[in-house]
Scaffold this active site. Structure first.
Site, PDB file in Angstrom:
ATOM      1  NE  ARG A 102      -3.786   1.643   2.912  1.00  0.00           N
ATOM      2  CZ  ARG A 102      -4.862   2.140   2.318  1.00  0.00           C
ATOM      3  NH1 ARG A 102      -5.190   1.743   1.113  1.00  0.00           N
ATOM      4  NH2 ARG A 102      -5.619   3.033   2.924  1.00  0.00           N
ATOM      5  CB  THR A 377     -11.027  -0.546  -4.477  1.00  0.00           C
ATOM      6  OG1 THR A 377     -10.752   0.690  -3.852  1.00  0.00           O
ATOM      7  CG2 THR A 377     -10.078  -1.597  -3.951  1.00  0.00           C
ATOM      8  CG  ASN A 397      -8.977   6.356  -1.839  1.00  0.00           C
ATOM      9  OD1 ASN A 397      -9.738   5.494  -1.411  1.00  0.00           O
ATOM     10  ND2 ASN A 397      -8.964   7.576  -1.385  1.00  0.00           N
ATOM     11  CB  SER A 448      -6.456  -0.163   3.991  1.00  0.00           C
ATOM     12  OG  SER A 448      -7.202  -0.771   2.975  1.00  0.00           O
ATOM     13  N   GLY A 470     -14.733   0.799  -0.401  1.00  0.00           N
ATOM     14  CA  GLY A 470     -14.370   1.733   0.664  1.00  0.00           C
ATOM     15  C   GLY A 470     -14.603   1.094   2.023  1.00  0.00           C
TER      16      GLY A 470
HETATM   17  O1  DON Z   1      -8.024   1.188   1.405  1.00  0.00           O
HETATM   18  C1  DON Z   1      -9.203   1.514   1.503  1.00  0.00           C
HETATM   19  O2  DON Z   1      -9.924   1.127   2.393  1.00  0.00           O
HETATM   20  C2  DON Z   1      -9.799   2.400   0.433  1.00  0.00           C
HETATM   21  N1  DON Z   1      -8.766   3.210  -0.160  1.00  0.00           N
HETATM   22  C3  DON Z   1     -10.490   1.546  -0.563  1.00  0.00           C
HETATM   23  C4  DON Z   1     -11.151   2.354  -1.631  1.00  0.00           C
HETATM   24  C5  DON Z   1     -12.243   1.661  -2.335  1.00  0.00           C
HETATM   25  O3  DON Z   1     -12.613   0.566  -2.042  1.00  0.00           O
HETATM   26  C6  DON Z   1     -12.893   2.457  -3.392  1.00  0.00           C
HETATM   27  N2  DON Z   1     -13.820   1.702  -4.136  1.00  0.00           N
HETATM   28  N3  DON Z   1     -14.863   1.373  -3.881  1.00  0.00           N
END
Ligand code: DON
Length: 578
Positions: A102, A377, A397, A448, A470
């Protein structure tokens, strides 16, 4: 006030639990089947790349590396070499590992870098442009995976991605959908616009070909010279130069000292299954395990999927676990994470003791939600003929990351810095209200939710699962596991089933369209829940089940060895076995 579905739900009704209405489930297609291997990704061409690697004798890690590079080309809204992610690996001999590639905060990052002189967050500063960019890790991560656990050469694994970048690929309906909606953002960066928008400023559509010569050149340099081409050579130089010219703080030293961390995955047991998932700097594995530990004390298979009782205990488990997520967890190099406490079965019992069987709990305070689209993501799941299993979630992200491409590199850069706490109490892109443990510091990795997960039973691989989404990644992954283990769904049904989500703050139960029956909604409202009957679905899970398409088929003696399912919400995705 007109009497709408929503206002009706808010009406408190004195209903009892004499019956348990079922959720409204649509039929799901049959899972994909394979005897020798299975690849499930959010983009059909990338899936084929993975299967080709397996057919040529590569193992699941080889396929994961090839897919990672391919997605950077054919799924550029999330697939990347300018972002980062996590890889959970379980080798056929039972060894497990976790690669953390990451993003890290630049050396010049400061705790208050996104606040104005009055201490207020500057709108968009952590999301758009170079100031939002964390030091990318994907190239280093894929190379470490390949060197330590793969069997094929970097050149072999990168060749399909290079070909798709150089020769282009024709967009189908699902592909075109991933580009629609981002045109305005991409138009702001001339280098990004030159690649992803046509001369008329519109995004590429169905049947049109996207060619990415700059990215092809960057990938070729990495293929020939290895990660140094990215971290020590001209690619880093170009990114640093563009960053300096456009308000960023990235320096060559950030790239030179980037290092992948190999960590021990988080593990826990759930009803006789072993969960192997992401440790900090992800909250994913810890919080999935914390929720599962709480749920283990309830007879979910008896309470049934979608019943008010099941939703109640799930939401309460989520509420308690997300408090811990948002306040206690952070990068393990900077924060002492209370992982063993959060994974303790007695701690789960303490949480259960606090859950009123008939009433909704109350989160401390209400905060505005900030959750938007959920396709930024990407997760993929792979298993090979020997049973080596790999789960990868990686990301820029936001969709297309920070929306910037440095010079001629063709590489989209992430906006992962937004995952840090900019100011305690202020929600981020996903509405997460976080604390000091996740404050910005140089070289630190933002917390994350990504949860690439492998489940085993009696020492054998059972399930490979994960999703974008997310803050909702955790509950999406959790619900797929519970749907298979407790509710007996097949892997496709488990992934397609309507979702609910609660993350402590805001104190709202999010429900996908038609996710609960009106009767269940009323029962929950009567318990004191505030339901948000979302008009959008979320997540794009990618899963594999071993030994049959469902527990029932496995218990009967088995169906196909590998059963794969891509979320029906993932328009461009494919599960393919062989
Ligand atoms: O690492 C994380 O939790 C976020 N940056 C993930 C972002 C994400 O899943 C966006 N898409 N839906």
């Amino acid at each position: 006030m007109p009497l709408t579905r929503r206002t009706l739900i808010a009406v408190s009704l004195s209903l009892t639990f004499a019956f348990t209405p079922a959720a409204v489930f649509a039929a799901s297609p049959t899972p994909a089947k394979g005897e020798h291997g299975m690849v499930v990704t959010a983009q059909h061409l990338a899936t084929e790349v993975g299967v080709d690697v397996l057919k040529k004798g590569g193992n699941a890690v080889d396929a994961a590396v090839a897919v990672g590079y391919a997605l950077a080309v054919v799924y550029p809204n999330a697939g990347n070499i300018g972002g980062g992610g996590f890889m959970t690996v379980r080798m056929k001999d039972g060894r497990t590992t976790f690669l953390d590639f990451r993003e890290r905060a630049p050396l010049a990052a400061t705790k208050t870098m996104y606040l104005d002189k009055d201490g207020k967050p500057i709108k968009g500063a952590s999301l758009d442009g170079y100031l939002a960019v964390g030091v990318p890790g994907s190239v280093a991560g894929f190379e470490m995976a390949r060197e330590k656990y793969g069997t094929l050469s970097r050149q072999d694994l990168m060749a399909p991605a290079i070909a798709y970048a150089k020769d282009g690929f024709v967009l189908n309906q699902g592909d075109a959908a991933t580009f629609a909606g981002s045109a305005d953002r991409l138009a702001k960066d001339p280098a990004a616009a030159a690649i992803f928008l046509k001369k008329d400023g519109k995004p590429y559509g169905i049947g049109e070909k996207l060619v990415q010569p700059g990215l092809a050149a960057s990938l070729s340099a990495i293929s020939e010279k290895g990660p140094d081409a990215f971290y020590k050579g001209t690619i880093a130089d170009e990114i640093v130069k563009a960053s300096g010219a456009k308000g960023g703080i990235l320096a060559k030293g950030d790239f030179e000292q980037y290092a992948v961390r190999e960590l021990k995955p988080v593990t826990c047991s759930y009803r006789g299954y072993e969960i192997i998932s992401s440790p900090p700097p992800s909250s994913g594995g810890v919080i999935i395990c914390e929720i599962l530990n709480v749920l283990e004390g309830y007879p979910l298979s008896y309470l049934r999927a979608g019943s008010a009782e099941t939703v109640h205990v799930m939401v309460e488990a989520m509420r308690h676990a997300y408090v811990d997520r948002n306040s206690a967890l952070g990068d393990p190099d900077f924060v002492d994470n209370p992982v063993s406490k959060l994974l303790d079965k007695n701690y789960a019992k303490d949480i259960r003791d606090k859950i009123d069987p008939f009433r909704a709990g109350v989160s401390k305070e209400l905060m505005p939600k900030g959750f938007g689209e959920s396709k930024e993501t990407t997760h993929y799941s792979i298993i090979d003929k020997d049973g080596n299993a790999v789960a990868v979630t990686y990301t820029l992200n936001g969709s297309f990351g920070a929306g910037v491409v440095a010079g001629g590199t063709g590489i989209l850069l992430n906006n992962e810095m937004d995952d840090f706490t900019q100011k305690p109490g202020v929600p981020n892109l996903y509405g997460l209200v976080q604390g000091e443990a996740n404050a910005i510091q140089p070289k630190k990795t933002p917390l994350s939710s990504m949860s690439p997960t492998i489940v085993t039973k009696d020492g054998n691989p059972f399930m490979v699962i994960g999703s974008p989404g997310g803050s909702r990644i955790i509950t999406i992954t959790l619900e797929a596991i519970v749907n298979v283990i407790d509710h007996g769904m097949d892997i496709q049904q488990a992934i397609d089933a309507p979702r609910i989500h609660h993350q402590w703050l805001p104190d709202t139960v999010y429900v996908e369209p038609f996710g609960l029956s009106p009767d269940t909604e009323k029962l929950l409202a009567a318990m004191g829940y505030h339901l948000d009957l979302s008009d959008q679905t979320w997540g794009q899970a990618a899963g594999i089940l071993v030994g049959g398409k469902s527990l029932a088929e496995i218990e009967k003696g088995g169906g196909a060895r590998y059963n794969g399912a891509i979320d029906s919400r993932a328009a461009a995705g494919e599960a393919l076995g062989y």
